[in-house]
Design a protein around this motif. Structure first.
Motif, PDB file in Angstrom:
ATOM      1  N   GLY A 273      14.388 -25.458  -3.486  1.00 21.48           N
ATOM      2  CA  GLY A 273      13.815 -24.093  -3.689  1.00 21.48           C
ATOM      3  C   GLY A 273      14.743 -22.917  -3.913  1.00 21.48           C
ATOM      4  N   ASP A 274      15.847 -23.180  -4.157  1.00 17.97           N
ATOM      5  CA  ASP A 274      16.829 -22.132  -4.324  1.00 17.97           C
ATOM      6  C   ASP A 274      17.361 -22.353  -5.806  1.00 17.97           C
ATOM      7  N   LYS A 275      16.665 -23.133  -6.786  1.00 15.66           N
ATOM      8  CA  LYS A 275      17.392 -23.192  -7.938  1.00 15.66           C
ATOM      9  C   LYS A 275      17.322 -22.147  -9.221  1.00 15.66           C
ATOM     10  N   GLN A 276      16.579 -21.038  -8.750  1.00 11.73           N
ATOM     11  CA  GLN A 276      16.629 -19.883  -9.455  1.00 11.73           C
ATOM     12  C   GLN A 276      18.097 -19.359  -9.788  1.00 11.73           C
ATOM     13  N   ASP A 277      18.367 -19.404 -11.346  1.00  9.67           N
ATOM     14  CA  ASP A 277      19.581 -18.911 -11.626  1.00  9.67           C
ATOM     15  C   ASP A 277      20.545 -19.591 -11.198  1.00  9.67           C
ATOM     16  N   PHE A 278      20.398 -20.928 -10.987  1.00 10.91           N
ATOM     17  CA  PHE A 278      21.565 -21.856 -10.310  1.00 10.91           C
ATOM     18  C   PHE A 278      22.314 -22.084 -11.535  1.00 10.91           C
ATOM     19  N   GLY A 279      22.075 -22.489 -12.846  1.00 15.12           N
ATOM     20  CA  GLY A 279      22.696 -23.053 -13.876  1.00 15.12           C
ATOM     21  C   GLY A 279      23.874 -21.761 -14.185  1.00 15.12           C
ATOM     22  N   LYS A 280      23.230 -20.332 -14.390  1.00 16.89           N
ATOM     23  CA  LYS A 280      23.923 -19.273 -14.327  1.00 16.89           C
ATOM     24  C   LYS A 280      24.893 -18.884 -13.486  1.00 16.89           C
ATOM     25  N   LYS A 281      24.800 -18.995 -12.138  1.00 17.77           N
ATOM     26  CA  LYS A 281      25.809 -19.329 -11.339  1.00 17.77           C
ATOM     27  C   LYS A 281      26.832 -19.990 -11.306  1.00 17.77           C
ATOM     28  N   CYS A 282      26.493 -21.170 -11.670  1.00 18.48           N
ATOM     29  CA  CYS A 282      27.773 -22.331 -11.695  1.00 18.48           C
ATOM     30  C   CYS A 282      28.669 -21.829 -12.959  1.00 18.48           C
ATOM     31  N   ALA A 283      27.835 -21.203 -14.100  1.00 19.60           N
ATOM     32  CA  ALA A 283      28.597 -20.722 -15.432  1.00 19.60           C
ATOM     33  C   ALA A 283      29.419 -19.362 -14.935  1.00 19.60           C
ATOM     34  N   GLN A 284      28.933 -18.496 -14.092  1.00 18.22           N
ATOM     35  CA  GLN A 284      29.864 -17.665 -13.679  1.00 18.22           C
ATOM     36  C   GLN A 284      30.978 -18.334 -12.916  1.00 18.22           C
ATOM     37  N   GLU A 285      30.873 -19.033 -12.182  1.00 16.63           N
ATOM     38  CA  GLU A 285      32.082 -19.383 -11.396  1.00 16.63           C
ATOM     39  C   GLU A 285      33.149 -20.095 -12.352  1.00 16.63           C
ATOM     40  N   ILE A 286      32.817 -20.820 -13.304  1.00 15.64           N
ATOM     41  CA  ILE A 286      33.579 -21.185 -14.346  1.00 15.64           C
ATOM     42  C   ILE A 286      34.317 -19.966 -15.070  1.00 15.64           C
ATOM     43  N   LEU A 287      33.447 -19.183 -15.490  1.00 16.33           N
ATOM     44  CA  LEU A 287      34.033 -17.754 -16.263  1.00 16.33           C
ATOM     45  C   LEU A 287      35.244 -17.193 -15.476  1.00 16.33           C
ATOM     46  N   ASN A 288      34.773 -16.992 -14.183  1.00 14.27           N
ATOM     47  CA  ASN A 288      35.715 -16.167 -13.009  1.00 14.27           C
ATOM     48  C   ASN A 288      37.026 -17.105 -12.753  1.00 14.27           C
ATOM     49  N   ASN A 289      36.882 -18.461 -13.032  1.00 16.95           N
ATOM     50  CA  ASN A 289      37.980 -19.125 -12.752  1.00 16.95           C
ATOM     51  C   ASN A 289      38.910 -19.569 -13.844  1.00 16.95           C
ATOM     52  N   GLY A 290      38.845 -18.732 -15.066  1.00 18.71           N
ATOM     53  CA  GLY A 290      39.570 -18.851 -16.275  1.00 18.71           C
ATOM     54  C   GLY A 290      38.696 -19.150 -17.407  1.00 18.71           C
ATOM     55  N   GLY A 291      37.571 -19.292 -17.220  1.00 16.21           N
ATOM     56  CA  GLY A 291      36.590 -19.721 -18.176  1.00 16.21           C
ATOM     57  C   GLY A 291      36.455 -18.558 -19.557  1.00 16.21           C
ATOM     58  N   ARG A 292      36.574 -17.324 -18.939  1.00 21.26           N
ATOM     59  CA  ARG A 292      36.456 -16.132 -19.649  1.00 21.26           C
ATOM     60  C   ARG A 292      37.299 -16.246 -20.805  1.00 21.26           C
ATOM     61  N   GLU A 293      38.724 -16.423 -20.361  1.00 15.26           N
ATOM     62  CA  GLU A 293      39.882 -16.340 -21.108  1.00 15.26           C
ATOM     63  C   GLU A 293      39.748 -17.397 -22.163  1.00 15.26           C
ATOM     64  N   LEU A 294      39.294 -18.814 -21.682  1.00 21.11           N
ATOM     65  CA  LEU A 294      39.436 -20.038 -22.416  1.00 21.11           C
ATOM     66  C   LEU A 294      38.414 -19.905 -23.511  1.00 21.11           C
ATOM     67  N   MET A 295      37.335 -19.302 -23.173  1.00 20.52           N
ATOM     68  CA  MET A 295      36.179 -18.984 -24.099  1.00 20.52           C
ATOM     69  C   MET A 295      36.611 -18.283 -25.330  1.00 20.52           C
ATOM     70  N   LYS A 296      37.378 -17.307 -24.994  1.00 22.22           N
ATOM     71  CA  LYS A 296      38.123 -16.184 -25.804  1.00 22.22           C
ATOM     72  C   LYS A 296      39.005 -17.085 -26.832  1.00 22.22           C
ATOM     73  N   GLU A 297      39.818 -17.972 -26.327  1.00 25.01           N
ATOM     74  CA  GLU A 297      40.625 -18.779 -26.997  1.00 25.01           C
ATOM     75  C   GLU A 297      40.093 -19.607 -27.909  1.00 25.01           C
ATOM     76  N   ILE A 298      38.834 -20.393 -27.369  1.00 28.96           N
ATOM     77  CA  ILE A 298      38.256 -21.284 -28.242  1.00 28.96           C
ATOM     78  C   ILE A 298      37.600 -20.611 -29.506  1.00 28.96           C
ATOM     79  N   LYS A 299      36.858 -19.513 -29.044  1.00 24.88           N
ATOM     80  CA  LYS A 299      36.497 -18.720 -30.580  1.00 24.88           C
ATOM     81  C   LYS A 299      37.348 -18.289 -31.368  1.00 24.88           C
TER      82      LYS A 299
END
Length: 303
Positions: A273-299
Motif C-alpha cells: 500500500g506504500d509503493k508510491q515513489d518507492f523506486g524513486k526513493k531507493c534511487a535517491q538513497e543511492i544518489l545520496n550515498n555517493g551515486g551522484r558523483e559516480l554517475m558523473k564519473e560514468i558519464k
C-alpha cells in the motif's frame, strides 16, 4: 469497429517468439492479427558496443517510427530494452507475466573461475558485476541476437558468455553447460515483455489491457522508476529487482562503476500500500550515498 491488429516486432528468433506469443493470446480472445517484422539498427550495427552507438532505445526506435507512421498498430519488446520515457503518442498497453529474471553463464568448463578467464557480454551492467566478483578476469564485448551470440561463443576461445535466462528458455536454446548467476542483480524489467500501442488507438489499447499481468507490472514499474531517477538510460551499470510477497515488496538495486570496483547498493522492503515513489526513493538513497558523483564519473568516462 473490428480490425486486424498489425503486431510490429524485430526479426530475430527471440523477438518473433515474443510477437507470436502476443499474437496467440490476442487470437485466443477473438482478435484478428498479423505480424510485421522489421530490422532495428541495434541488430544491424554489430561491430560496436551498444553504449558507443549513443542511442537510447536502439532496439525499439525503429518500431516506434513504424507505429507513428501507421505501418504497425502495436509493438512487442523485451521490456529491459525499452527507454523509461516512451515517445510522445505511444503508451504501454500490457506488461505480460514475467519470466525468469536471472542472468546465466554459458560456459565451456568452470576451471577458469579461480584463475584468469575471459567472459563475453555486451552489457555494462553484467560486465561491471562480473568484474566486481572476479576482478582478475577480462570481459570482452559480445553483440548480436541470442543465436548469433551463442555461435560466437562456440567459435571463440572465451571461457563463457552471459545471457538472460528468459531469452534462452523462450527459444529452447539453454545449453547443458550453464550456471545461474543468482548473485547478479538483473536489469530493470528483465524477463518481462511489453506491448505498446498508440495513445489514440483505443481498440488496440483495450485489446492489450486484457493481457496485462498486474503483479509483473507493479514490480517492473518500481525497477524502471529506480532506473529513471538514477538517469541511467540503458548505458550505466545499474541493476534492480522488485519482488512482490503477500503484503510487501522486496527491492534490491545497485549502481556500479564501469570497472566494477565500486558498488553502491540499496536493499529495502515496503508495504504494498506504500509503493508510491518507492523506486524513486531507493534511487535517491543511492544518489545520496555517493551515486551522484559516480554517475558523473560514468558519464564523463563514456564521452
Amino acid at each position: 469497429m473490428a480490425k486486424t491488429i498489425r503486431i510490429g516486432t524485430r526479426d530475430s528468433e527471440l523477438a518473433l517468439w515474443q510477437a507470436n506469443t502476443v499474437q496467440k493470446y490476442l487470437e485466443d480472445l477473438g482478435y484478428e492479427t498479423k505480424i510485421v517484422a522489421v530490422k532495428s539498427m541495434g541488430d544491424i550495427v554489430l561491430d560496436k558496443p551498444l553504449y558507443e552507438l549513443g542511442i537510447t532505445g536502439i532496439f525499439t526506435k525503429t518500431l516506434d517510427v513504424a507505429m507513428l507512421n501507421g505501418d504497425v498498430d502495436i509493438a512487442v519488446h523485451s521490456m529491459k530494452d525499452v527507454p523509461t520515457a516512451l515517445p510522445k503518442g505511444i503508451v504501454e498497453g500490457a506488461v505480460l507475466e514475467r519470466a525468469n529474471v536471472n542472468d546465466i553463464l554459458v560456459h565451456k568448463g568452470l576451471d577458469f573461475l579461480q584463475k584468469d578467464g575471459v567472459i563475453a557480454t555486451g552489457s555494462l551492467r553484467r560486465k561491471a558485476q562480473w568484474l566486481h566478483k572476479y576482478n582478475k578476469h577480462t570481459v570482452v564485448d559480445l553483440r548480436g541476437n541470442v543465436n548469433t551470440r551463442m555461435q560466437k561463443l562456440t567459435d571463440s576461445d572465451w571461457n563463457g558468455a552471459i545471457f538472460a535466462a528468459a531469452g534462452l528458455e523462450r527459444i529452447n536454446l539453454k545449453p547443458e553447460h550453464f550456471i545461474d548467476l543468482n548473485w547478479m542483480i538483473p536489469a530493470p524489467a528483465q524477463g518481462a515483455m511489453l506491448a505498446v500501442a498508440k495513445e489514440e488507438d483505443t481498440y488496440c489499447r483495450e485489446a492489450l489491457s486484457k493481457l496485462n499481468h498486474s503483479t509483473s507490472e507493479i514490480c517492473v514499474h518500481i525497477e524502471r522508476e529506480f532506473l529513471r531517477e538514477l538517469e541511467g538510460g540503458c548505458t550505466a551499470p545499474i541493476g534492480a529487482l522488485a519482488v512482490m510477497k503477500k503484503e510487501t515488496i522486496d527491492f534490491t538495486g545497485a549502481l556500479f562503476s564501469l570497472d566494477g570496483s565500486r558498488k553502491i547498493e540499496v536493499i529495502k522492503q515496503v508495504d504494498i500500500g506504500d509503493k508510491q515513489d518507492f523506486g524513486k526513493k531507493c534511487a535517491q538513497e543511492i544518489l545520496n550515498n555517493g551515486g551522484r558523483e559516480l554517475m558523473k564519473e560514468i558519464k564523463a568516462e563514456m564521452k
